[in-house]
Design a protein around this motif. Structure first.
Motif, PDB file in Angstrom:
ATOM      1  N   MET A 107      77.369  49.421   6.580  1.00  0.00           N
ATOM      2  CA  MET A 107      76.477  49.409   6.270  1.00  0.00           C
ATOM      3  C   MET A 107      76.440  51.134   6.881  1.00  0.00           C
ATOM      4  O   MET A 107      76.670  51.306   7.814  1.00  0.00           O
ATOM      5  CB  MET A 107      76.402  48.720   6.466  1.00  0.00           C
ATOM      6  N   ALA A 108      75.308  51.431   6.493  1.00  0.00           N
ATOM      7  CA  ALA A 108      73.933  52.781   7.014  1.00  0.00           C
ATOM      8  C   ALA A 108      73.401  52.193   8.012  1.00  0.00           C
ATOM      9  O   ALA A 108      72.648  51.636   8.747  1.00  0.00           O
ATOM     10  CB  ALA A 108      73.704  53.386   5.515  1.00  0.00           C
ATOM     11  N   PRO A 109      73.533  53.323   8.400  1.00  0.00           N
ATOM     12  CA  PRO A 109      72.592  53.186   9.540  1.00  0.00           C
ATOM     13  C   PRO A 109      71.435  53.085   9.437  1.00  0.00           C
ATOM     14  O   PRO A 109      70.680  54.039   8.739  1.00  0.00           O
ATOM     15  CB  PRO A 109      72.888  54.773  10.868  1.00  0.00           C
ATOM     16  N   THR A 110      70.132  52.718  10.817  1.00  0.00           N
ATOM     17  CA  THR A 110      68.849  52.286  10.069  1.00  0.00           C
ATOM     18  C   THR A 110      68.130  53.420  10.462  1.00  0.00           C
ATOM     19  O   THR A 110      66.444  52.618  10.203  1.00  0.00           O
ATOM     20  CB  THR A 110      69.090  50.727  11.547  1.00  0.00           C
ATOM     21  N   SER A 111      68.715  54.751  11.477  1.00  0.00           N
ATOM     22  CA  SER A 111      68.289  55.341  11.769  1.00  0.00           C
ATOM     23  C   SER A 111      68.402  57.336  11.435  1.00  0.00           C
ATOM     24  O   SER A 111      70.230  57.049  11.296  1.00  0.00           O
ATOM     25  CB  SER A 111      68.497  55.398  13.278  1.00  0.00           C
ATOM     26  N   LYS A 112      67.240  58.050  11.099  1.00  0.00           N
ATOM     27  CA  LYS A 112      68.533  59.100  11.054  1.00  0.00           C
ATOM     28  C   LYS A 112      67.735  60.040  12.375  1.00  0.00           C
ATOM     29  O   LYS A 112      68.215  61.435  12.445  1.00  0.00           O
ATOM     30  CB  LYS A 112      67.212  59.544  10.049  1.00  0.00           C
ATOM     31  N   ASP A 113      68.543  58.931  13.822  1.00  0.00           N
ATOM     32  CA  ASP A 113      68.472  59.547  14.799  1.00  0.00           C
ATOM     33  C   ASP A 113      70.119  60.569  14.854  1.00  0.00           C
ATOM     34  O   ASP A 113      70.905  60.387  14.164  1.00  0.00           O
ATOM     35  CB  ASP A 113      68.666  59.200  16.124  1.00  0.00           C
ATOM     36  N   PRO A 114      69.964  61.845  14.843  1.00  0.00           N
ATOM     37  CA  PRO A 114      71.584  63.490  14.703  1.00  0.00           C
ATOM     38  C   PRO A 114      72.245  62.884  16.353  1.00  0.00           C
ATOM     39  O   PRO A 114      72.935  62.972  15.717  1.00  0.00           O
ATOM     40  CB  PRO A 114      70.504  64.355  15.039  1.00  0.00           C
ATOM     41  N   ASN A 115      71.374  62.331  16.921  1.00  0.00           N
ATOM     42  CA  ASN A 115      72.247  61.399  17.822  1.00  0.00           C
ATOM     43  C   ASN A 115      72.280  60.404  18.893  1.00  0.00           C
ATOM     44  O   ASN A 115      71.528  59.522  19.590  1.00  0.00           O
ATOM     45  CB  ASN A 115      72.386  62.190  19.338  1.00  0.00           C
ATOM     46  N   PRO A 116      72.983  59.347  17.790  1.00  0.00           N
ATOM     47  CA  PRO A 116      72.438  57.984  17.479  1.00  0.00           C
ATOM     48  C   PRO A 116      73.360  57.367  19.039  1.00  0.00           C
ATOM     49  O   PRO A 116      74.567  58.080  19.424  1.00  0.00           O
ATOM     50  CB  PRO A 116      73.277  57.290  16.703  1.00  0.00           C
ATOM     51  N   PRO A 117      73.163  56.166  19.576  1.00  0.00           N
ATOM     52  CA  PRO A 117      73.807  55.376  20.425  1.00  0.00           C
ATOM     53  C   PRO A 117      75.182  55.140  20.302  1.00  0.00           C
ATOM     54  O   PRO A 117      75.424  54.776  19.381  1.00  0.00           O
ATOM     55  CB  PRO A 117      72.325  54.655  20.837  1.00  0.00           C
ATOM     56  N   SER A 118      76.219  55.710  21.182  1.00  0.00           N
ATOM     57  CA  SER A 118      77.714  54.635  20.845  1.00  0.00           C
ATOM     58  C   SER A 118      77.797  53.636  21.469  1.00  0.00           C
ATOM     59  O   SER A 118      76.788  53.059  22.156  1.00  0.00           O
ATOM     60  CB  SER A 118      78.148  56.004  21.310  1.00  0.00           C
ATOM     61  N   GLY A 119      78.862  53.141  21.521  1.00  0.00           N
ATOM     62  CA  GLY A 119      78.681  51.874  21.754  1.00  0.00           C
ATOM     63  C   GLY A 119      79.287  50.405  20.583  1.00  0.00           C
ATOM     64  O   GLY A 119      79.693  51.413  19.832  1.00  0.00           O
ATOM     65  N   TRP A 120      79.579  49.494  21.250  1.00  0.00           N
ATOM     66  CA  TRP A 120      80.030  48.218  20.639  1.00  0.00           C
ATOM     67  C   TRP A 120      79.159  47.796  19.995  1.00  0.00           C
ATOM     68  O   TRP A 120      78.473  47.206  21.639  1.00  0.00           O
ATOM     69  CB  TRP A 120      81.640  48.179  19.957  1.00  0.00           C
ATOM     70  N   TRP A 121      78.936  47.506  19.395  1.00  0.00           N
ATOM     71  CA  TRP A 121      77.768  45.785  19.237  1.00  0.00           C
ATOM     72  C   TRP A 121      78.579  44.525  18.222  1.00  0.00           C
ATOM     73  O   TRP A 121      79.291  44.779  17.710  1.00  0.00           O
ATOM     74  CB  TRP A 121      76.598  46.289  18.757  1.00  0.00           C
ATOM     75  N   TYR A 122      77.988  43.194  18.606  1.00  0.00           N
ATOM     76  CA  TYR A 122      78.290  42.008  17.250  1.00  0.00           C
ATOM     77  C   TYR A 122      77.052  41.538  17.406  1.00  0.00           C
ATOM     78  O   TYR A 122      75.988  41.806  17.693  1.00  0.00           O
ATOM     79  CB  TYR A 122      78.809  40.966  18.773  1.00  0.00           C
ATOM     80  N   ASN A 123      77.067  41.607  15.516  1.00  0.00           N
ATOM     81  CA  ASN A 123      76.507  41.759  14.967  1.00  0.00           C
ATOM     82  C   ASN A 123      76.313  39.986  14.719  1.00  0.00           C
ATOM     83  O   ASN A 123      77.065  39.248  14.078  1.00  0.00           O
ATOM     84  CB  ASN A 123      76.413  42.185  13.723  1.00  0.00           C
ATOM     85  N   THR A 124      75.233  39.635  15.258  1.00  0.00           N
ATOM     86  CA  THR A 124      74.936  37.465  15.359  1.00  0.00           C
ATOM     87  C   THR A 124      74.724  37.613  13.960  1.00  0.00           C
ATOM     88  O   THR A 124      75.212  36.113  13.702  1.00  0.00           O
ATOM     89  CB  THR A 124      74.120  37.515  16.574  1.00  0.00           C
ATOM     90  N   ARG A 125      74.256  38.556  12.734  1.00  0.00           N
ATOM     91  CA  ARG A 125      74.003  37.519  11.845  1.00  0.00           C
ATOM     92  C   ARG A 125      75.016  37.147  10.410  1.00  0.00           C
ATOM     93  O   ARG A 125      75.658  36.086   9.746  1.00  0.00           O
ATOM     94  CB  ARG A 125      72.973  38.483  10.998  1.00  0.00           C
ATOM     95  N   THR A 126      75.768  38.258  10.916  1.00  0.00           N
ATOM     96  CA  THR A 126      77.172  38.542   9.699  1.00  0.00           C
ATOM     97  C   THR A 126      78.125  38.285  10.700  1.00  0.00           C
ATOM     98  O   THR A 126      79.898  37.943  10.206  1.00  0.00           O
ATOM     99  CB  THR A 126      76.973  39.918   9.960  1.00  0.00           C
ATOM    100  N   GLU A 140      80.476  39.804  12.276  1.00  0.00           N
ATOM    101  CA  GLU A 140      80.991  41.268  12.472  1.00  0.00           C
ATOM    102  C   GLU A 140      80.944  42.164  13.905  1.00  0.00           C
ATOM    103  O   GLU A 140      79.077  42.029  14.516  1.00  0.00           O
ATOM    104  CB  GLU A 140      80.698  42.128  11.457  1.00  0.00           C
ATOM    105  N   VAL A 141      81.677  42.978  13.858  1.00  0.00           N
ATOM    106  CA  VAL A 141      81.552  43.836  15.091  1.00  0.00           C
ATOM    107  C   VAL A 141      81.031  45.545  14.833  1.00  0.00           C
ATOM    108  O   VAL A 141      82.217  45.343  13.180  1.00  0.00           O
ATOM    109  CB  VAL A 141      82.965  43.981  16.201  1.00  0.00           C
ATOM    110  N   GLU A 142      80.469  45.712  15.160  1.00  0.00           N
ATOM    111  CA  GLU A 142      80.034  47.722  14.808  1.00  0.00           C
ATOM    112  C   GLU A 142      79.906  48.671  15.643  1.00  0.00           C
ATOM    113  O   GLU A 142      79.891  48.571  16.926  1.00  0.00           O
ATOM    114  CB  GLU A 142      77.900  47.437  13.979  1.00  0.00           C
ATOM    115  N   HIS A 143      80.619  49.616  15.399  1.00  0.00           N
ATOM    116  CA  HIS A 143      80.443  51.428  16.152  1.00  0.00           C
ATOM    117  C   HIS A 143      79.318  51.327  16.301  1.00  0.00           C
ATOM    118  O   HIS A 143      78.662  52.152  15.083  1.00  0.00           O
ATOM    119  CB  HIS A 143      81.571  51.896  15.554  1.00  0.00           C
ATOM    120  N   GLY A 144      78.372  51.701  16.639  1.00  0.00           N
ATOM    121  CA  GLY A 144      77.153  52.048  16.791  1.00  0.00           C
ATOM    122  C   GLY A 144      76.581  51.256  15.961  1.00  0.00           C
ATOM    123  O   GLY A 144      76.246  49.862  15.755  1.00  0.00           O
ATOM    124  N   ALA A 145      74.955  51.552  15.846  1.00  0.00           N
ATOM    125  CA  ALA A 145      74.233  50.422  15.919  1.00  0.00           C
ATOM    126  C   ALA A 145      73.264  50.766  14.187  1.00  0.00           C
ATOM    127  O   ALA A 145      73.083  51.820  13.951  1.00  0.00           O
ATOM    128  CB  ALA A 145      72.736  51.504  16.810  1.00  0.00           C
TER     129      ALA A 145
END
Length: 69
Positions: A1-20, A22-27
């Motif tokens: 899945m592609a990042p939703t932001s074009k931020d050159p310094n996206p936030p780091s961290g791990w996220w849990y996607n409640t829809r899928t 799945e665990v994701e690294h980064g936003a």
């Protein structure tokens, strides 16, 4: 899945996607579908358990506060 932001310094961290589920690294997905950030993948995998624990604790605190009235 592609990042939703074009931020050159996206936030780091791990996220849990409640829809899928799945665990994701980064936003990577929409913020409305994510819980986190968490410090590591293992913690992100426990996101729903952590949310249940926090909700139970808040419910107990509310009940204790209500009893003080």
């Amino acid at each position: 899945m592609a990042p939703t932001s074009k931020d050159p310094n996206p936030p780091s961290g791990w996220w849990y996607n409640t829809r899928t589920g799945e665990v994701e690294h980064g936003a990577l997905s929409r913020s409305i579908d994510r819980l986190g950030p968490y410090p590591d993948e293992a913690t992100a995998r426990r996101a729903l358990e952590i949310a249940r624990e926090r909700t139970s604790a808040a419910d107990r605190a509310d009940a204790d506060w209500s009893e003080d009235d």
